[in-house]
Design an enzyme around this catalytic site. Structure first.
Site, PDB file in Angstrom:
ATOM      1  N   ASN A  42       8.193   0.145   1.036  1.00  0.00           N
ATOM      2  CA  ASN A  42       8.975   0.668  -0.074  1.00  0.00           C
ATOM      3  C   ASN A  42       8.707   1.913  -0.564  1.00  0.00           C
ATOM      4  OD1 ASN A  42       9.023   0.793  -3.239  1.00  0.00           O
ATOM      5  ND2 ASN A  42      10.226  -0.932  -2.783  1.00  0.00           N
ATOM      6  N   ALA A  43       9.359   2.766  -1.043  1.00  0.00           N
ATOM      7  CA  ALA A  43       9.367   4.257  -1.154  1.00  0.00           C
ATOM      8  C   ALA A  43       7.980   4.368  -2.040  1.00  0.00           C
ATOM      9  CB  ALA A  43      10.359   4.883  -2.060  1.00  0.00           C
ATOM     10  N   GLU A  52       2.522 -10.773   7.492  1.00  0.00           N
ATOM     11  CA  GLU A  52       2.047 -12.169   7.573  1.00  0.00           C
ATOM     12  C   GLU A  52       2.364 -12.793   6.300  1.00  0.00           C
ATOM     13  OE1 GLU A  52       0.820  -9.013   8.503  1.00  0.00           O
ATOM     14  OE2 GLU A  52      -1.134  -9.377   9.422  1.00  0.00           O
ATOM     15  N   CYS A  92      -4.355  -9.463   4.247  1.00  0.00           N
ATOM     16  CA  CYS A  92      -3.744 -10.667   4.926  1.00  0.00           C
ATOM     17  C   CYS A  92      -4.625 -11.664   5.383  1.00  0.00           C
ATOM     18  CB  CYS A  92      -2.823 -10.113   5.853  1.00  0.00           C
ATOM     19  SG  CYS A  92      -1.256  -9.270   5.161  1.00  0.00           S
TER      20      CYS A  92
HETATM   21  N1  THU Z   1       1.372  -4.172   8.526  1.00  0.00           N
HETATM   22  C1  THU Z   1       1.633  -5.405   8.584  1.00  0.00           C
HETATM   23  O1  THU Z   1       2.802  -5.859   8.216  1.00  0.00           O
HETATM   24  N2  THU Z   1       0.663  -6.472   8.663  1.00  0.00           N
HETATM   25  C2  THU Z   1      -0.774  -6.006   8.809  1.00  0.00           C
HETATM   26  O2  THU Z   1      -1.637  -6.827   8.953  1.00  0.00           O
HETATM   27  C3  THU Z   1      -1.141  -4.453   9.093  1.00  0.00           C
HETATM   28  C4  THU Z   1       0.040  -3.797   8.582  1.00  0.00           C
HETATM   29  C5  THU Z   1       2.352  -3.130   8.146  1.00  0.00           C
HETATM   30  C6  THU Z   1       2.546  -2.548   7.001  1.00  0.00           C
HETATM   31  C7  THU Z   1       3.184  -1.412   7.118  1.00  0.00           C
HETATM   32  O3  THU Z   1       4.389  -1.451   6.834  1.00  0.00           O
HETATM   33  C8  THU Z   1       3.042  -1.192   8.548  1.00  0.00           C
HETATM   34  O4  THU Z   1       2.345  -2.181   9.031  1.00  0.00           O
HETATM   35  C9  THU Z   1       1.982   0.079   8.681  1.00  0.00           C
HETATM   36  O5  THU Z   1       0.692   0.083   8.030  1.00  0.00           O
END
Ligand code: THU
Length: 137
Positions: A42-43, A52, A92
């Site tokens: 998101n912006a 996750e 997560c």
């Molecule tokens: N991100 C995830 O989707 N899962 C994680 O456990 C670590 C980070 C995503 C969040 C963000 O969109 C991008 O990775 C960079 O941080």
């Protein structure tokens, strides 16, 4: 039939990551089948949601009562990148601890299989057992 990890990789293709350009996919195996998720940014950066949690919340909201295992793929982590850049974030891990058993296997693309207890040895708990699959009071 594709593996859970392959489904996580596929899910990453749906990522909405115009800010980080770091697509992530996750897949969870449950008593209601497999659910997948991708990161959605998101912006207002803090509103970004990780892959996750999307997968887990899809599963729970569709009635899953047991989450058996989870697979995670950072499909664009550079070849030879350190494991740290492929691991689930702390938030997560805490959400996983709400819904998966400590011994549940977490498969991380390019890293291997690790238990939730190894990922988060001491999760925060309020002392009440999980209500997953039970009627909420
Ligand atoms: N991100 C995830 O989707 N899962 C994680 O456990 C670590 C980070 C995503 C969040 C963000 O969109 C991008 O990775 C960079 O941080």
């Amino acid at each position: 039939m594709s593996t859970l990890l392959e489904q996580a990789r596929d899910a990453a293709k749906q990522a909405y990551a115009p800010y980080s350009h770091f697509p992530v996919g996750a897949a969870v195996e449950t008593d209601c089948g497999v659910f997948t998720g991708c990161n959605i940014e998101n912006a207002s950066y803090g509103l970004t949601i990780c892959a996750e949690r999307v997968a887990l919340w899809k599963a729970i909201s569709e009635g899953a009562t047991r989450i058996e295992r989870l697979a995670l793929s950072c499909i664009q982590a550079p070849e030879g990148a350190p494991a740290e850049s492929r691991m689930p974030c702390g938030a997560c891990r805490q959400v996983m601890a709400e819904f998966l058993a400590p011994e549940a296997q977490i498969e991380i693309d390019g890293v291997g299989v690790i238990t939730l207890a190894e990922l988060l040895p001491q999760p925060f708990q309020l002392g009440t057992p999980s209500c997953l699959g039970k009627t909420q009071p």
